[in-house]
Structure formats: structure tokens, C-alpha cells
Design an enzyme around this catalytic site. Structure first.
Site, PDB file in Angstrom:
ATOM      1  N   LYS A 113      -4.503   1.381  14.016  1.00 55.05           N
ATOM      2  CA  LYS A 113      -3.303   0.595  14.698  1.00 55.05           C
ATOM      3  C   LYS A 113      -2.708   0.740  12.566  1.00 55.05           C
ATOM      4  O   LYS A 113      -3.494   0.699  11.911  1.00 55.05           O
ATOM      5  CB  LYS A 113      -3.330  -0.448  14.972  1.00 55.05           C
ATOM      6  CG  LYS A 113      -1.834  -1.111  14.963  1.00 55.05           C
ATOM      7  CD  LYS A 113      -0.763  -1.610  13.610  1.00 55.05           C
ATOM      8  CE  LYS A 113       0.308  -2.358  14.439  1.00 55.05           C
ATOM      9  NZ  LYS A 113       0.197  -2.854  12.853  1.00 55.05           N
ATOM     10  N   SER A 114      -1.565   1.466  13.463  1.00 56.16           N
ATOM     11  CA  SER A 114      -1.210   2.025  12.547  1.00 56.16           C
ATOM     12  C   SER A 114       0.207   2.485  12.923  1.00 56.16           C
ATOM     13  O   SER A 114       0.251   2.933  13.302  1.00 56.16           O
ATOM     14  CB  SER A 114      -1.053   3.801  11.247  1.00 56.16           C
ATOM     15  OG  SER A 114      -0.560   3.620  10.081  1.00 56.16           O
ATOM     16  N   ASN A 130      -4.648   9.605  10.237  1.00 51.59           N
ATOM     17  CA  ASN A 130      -6.387   9.142  11.346  1.00 51.59           C
ATOM     18  C   ASN A 130      -7.104   9.923  12.199  1.00 51.59           C
ATOM     19  O   ASN A 130      -8.044  10.119  12.306  1.00 51.59           O
ATOM     20  CB  ASN A 130      -5.596   7.393  11.596  1.00 51.59           C
ATOM     21  CG  ASN A 130      -5.255   6.825  10.970  1.00 51.59           C
ATOM     22  OD1 ASN A 130      -5.985   6.387   9.599  1.00 51.59           O
ATOM     23  ND2 ASN A 130      -4.948   5.339  11.584  1.00 51.59           N
ATOM     24  N   ILE A 183     -10.337   2.828  17.224  1.00 48.36           N
ATOM     25  CA  ILE A 183      -8.886   2.246  17.912  1.00 48.36           C
ATOM     26  C   ILE A 183      -8.104   1.257  16.250  1.00 48.36           C
ATOM     27  O   ILE A 183      -8.034   0.465  16.563  1.00 48.36           O
ATOM     28  CB  ILE A 183      -8.905   1.771  18.987  1.00 48.36           C
ATOM     29  CG1 ILE A 183     -10.416  -0.045  18.472  1.00 48.36           C
ATOM     30  CG2 ILE A 183      -8.591   2.832  20.031  1.00 48.36           C
ATOM     31  CD1 ILE A 183     -10.101  -0.657  19.788  1.00 48.36           C
ATOM     32  N   LEU A 234     -10.813  -0.386   9.528  1.00 52.65           N
ATOM     33  CA  LEU A 234     -10.631   0.344   8.555  1.00 52.65           C
ATOM     34  C   LEU A 234     -10.245  -1.115   7.452  1.00 52.65           C
ATOM     35  O   LEU A 234      -9.196  -1.011   6.810  1.00 52.65           O
ATOM     36  CB  LEU A 234      -9.359   0.474   8.534  1.00 52.65           C
ATOM     37  CG  LEU A 234      -8.724   1.986   8.745  1.00 52.65           C
ATOM     38  CD1 LEU A 234      -7.492   2.011   8.623  1.00 52.65           C
ATOM     39  CD2 LEU A 234      -9.034   3.129   8.392  1.00 52.65           C
ATOM     40  N   TYR A 284      -2.162  -9.955  22.879  1.00 57.46           N
ATOM     41  CA  TYR A 284      -0.878  -9.038  21.348  1.00 57.46           C
ATOM     42  C   TYR A 284       0.856  -8.953  21.725  1.00 57.46           C
ATOM     43  O   TYR A 284       0.611  -9.155  22.424  1.00 57.46           O
ATOM     44  CB  TYR A 284      -1.172  -7.652  21.509  1.00 57.46           C
ATOM     45  CG  TYR A 284      -2.959  -7.267  21.163  1.00 57.46           C
ATOM     46  CD1 TYR A 284      -3.567  -8.064  20.638  1.00 57.46           C
ATOM     47  CD2 TYR A 284      -3.578  -6.182  21.466  1.00 57.46           C
ATOM     48  CE1 TYR A 284      -5.117  -8.193  20.562  1.00 57.46           C
ATOM     49  CE2 TYR A 284      -4.767  -5.494  20.720  1.00 57.46           C
ATOM     50  CZ  TYR A 284      -5.095  -6.961  20.547  1.00 57.46           C
ATOM     51  OH  TYR A 284      -6.854  -6.245  20.719  1.00 57.46           O
TER      52      TYR A 284
END
Length: 274
Positions: free
Chosen positions: A232-233, A242, A230, A190, A53
């Protein structure tokens, strides 16, 4: 926050935090760090990252976010397949440890299968455990045949794509994992690009619960035993939503609505990856 036990070890929150695409834009760094810290305060203390990442950038963001908070966090990172050799694993782990600013990674995963024999990668993981550099190890993007070949009771998790629009693992991989007691860590729970959360069925179920579509998508995955998510935001409102998704209990009618829109698999499907 509801928790899930990894084998006979740590109990981790069923809603953690993903970091894919973090660490790619320096202008976003302070927002990303703040988001991860808010997530920790909300109980999402499992943080998942990878050397891939941002080519280490996400690990650096995580390292800053967990500074002076390390004892509150369950830290997950992943090694590239091309680094998964007897020599490459410890070298990659050392680089990740430096970027994360920690002496030990709680859970270290093989990101996906590559050219090196699984036995060689597992041997390297076990050596890291003996040295105290990692506490547990697992895999990511492994299909059922891969798990059979791995044949390793010490594997702490399999991180795979799972959401209402990607249900392939429900035919064989997920039931096998549940029977074997291998937790499934769902990435992209999501979906991607937001289209899943605009689907009329998810919007309708969210309306029925007075909830956000993202909360319904997460609650849908969490209805399965042995599954954690898991998402991500970096948005504080989304993070709070969440964190409370595990409190939503979907009814049989809710699930029927979602099954009609997203039919469960009727046969084996090759494992999907993103």
C-alpha cells in the site's frame, strides 16, 4: 508487468495495490484516489480492500478511484468473520458492492476464521457466484490446518502475512500452496512502520542493485512461485518503485545475505497476523 494466474482463470499482476488505512481521513481522500489511479496506470491493476478497512471507507475510496476504469481493474474485497454466515455474507457483499460502485467483485475473501462453519461461508460464496455478484472466492489468514479443513479446490487464493521478517509460511503453508496451485497473496510485504526497510541487509542488497529497499523486499517475496504482493502506498515515487520491483532478480549471494539477517523457519510456526 509479470502476471500470475488464479487457478484456471484470470491472470493478475504480481504487484497489486493494498488499501489498509485508506478511507480513514477525509483530508487524504483525494491523494488516495489519485494514488490508486496512478497505480492502475503503472500496471498495478489488482486492488485489494475490505469492509473492515476504515469501516467501509477504503471501499468508497476504491469506488471513486475505479470509476470509469472498472474494466481495467481486478477487484478484491473481504468479508468480516462476524458477517460470514449464510445470511450475513450476501448482506455484507451488497454493502461492499454499493460502496465500490460495481455490480461484481472479482475475488471475495473471508478475512479470517470466525464463529461460523467454513461450509456455511463457502455455501454463501458459491451462491454469490451463481448470482453474478462475485466471480471467485478465497480466504485470508488461513494456516495449513485451516486449508486442510477447508478442502475446497475452488479457493482462489490465501492472503497471508509474508515478508523477509515474517517467513513462517515457508516451512509448510507455502510449499503446500505451491503444490496445490493455490496462489499466496502477501500482505504487508514491506513490513510495518518502516523498520524492515532500514535493515542493513536489505539496504545492502538494494545498494548492489541500485534499487530502493522496498523494491528488494518485494522482489524477495516475488522470488517464490505462486506469490503476489499487495503493498500500500499513496506516494507517487513509491508507487513507481513498487511497480518495477518485479523486474529485480535477486542473486544467490543476495539471498544468502538476506537469509543471514532473516533466517528461514526450521519448524512449523503459528500463522502470524496483523
Amino acid at each position: 508487468m509479470r502476471t500470475l494466474r488464479l487457478g484456471d482463470g484470470d491472470a493478475v499482476p504480481v504487484v497489486g495495490q493494498g488499501t489498509w488505512h485508506m478511507g480513514e481521513d477525509p483530508a487524504e481522500r483525494s491523494h488516495e484516489v489519485a494514488a490508486l489511479r496512478l497505480g492502475i496506470e503503472l500496471g498495478m491493476t489488482l486492488i485489494d480492500t475490505a469492509e473492515m478497512y476504515g469501516e467501509g471507507g477504503a471501499e468508497e475510496v476504491v469506488g471513486e478511484a475505479i470509476r470509469n476504469r472498472r474494466d481495467r481493474v481486478f477487484l478484491v474485497s473481504k468479508v468480516y468473520p462476524h458477517n460470514a454466515s449464510r445470511k450475513g455474507v450476501p448482506e455484507a457483499c451488497e454493502r461492499s458492492l454499493r460502496r465500490l460502485g460495481t455490480e461484481c467483485i472479482d475475488l471475495y475473501l473471508l478475512h479470517w476464521r470466525g464463529q461460523y462453519p467454513l461450509a456455511e461461508t463457502v455455501e454463501a460464496f458459491e451462491r454469490l457466484k451463481e448470482q453474478g455478484k462475485i466471480r471467485r472466492w478465497g480466504v485470508s489468514n488461513f494456516d495449513l490446518a485451516d486449508m486442510h479443513e477447508l478442502n475446497a479446490p475452488a479457493c482462489a487464493t490465501n492472503q497471508v502475512l509474508y515478508n523477509p521478517g515474517e517467513r513462517g509460511i515457508e516451512f509448510d503453508l507455502l510449499p503446500w500452496s505451491q503444490a496445490q496451485g493455490v496462489p499466496v497473496m502477501a500482505y504487508c510485504p514491506l513490513g510495518q512502520g518502516g523498520s524492515l526497510l532500514r535493515d542493513p541487509a536489505i539496504v545492502e542488497v538494494a545498494r548492489r542493485h541500485g534499487a530502493q529497499p522496498a523494491q528488494v523486499a518485494l522482489a524477495w517475496s516475488l522470488r517464490q512461485p505462486g506469490v503476489l504482493v499487495i503493498p500500500k502506498s499513496s506516494n507517487p515515487t513509491h508507487l513507481r518503485a513498487n511497480a518495477s520491483a518485479a523486474e529485480i532478480e535477486l542473486s544467490a549471494e543476495d539471498l544468502a545475505i538476506l537469509d543471514a539477517a532473516f533466517p528461514p523457519p526450521a519448524h512449523h510456526q503459528p500463522l502470524q497476523m496483523v
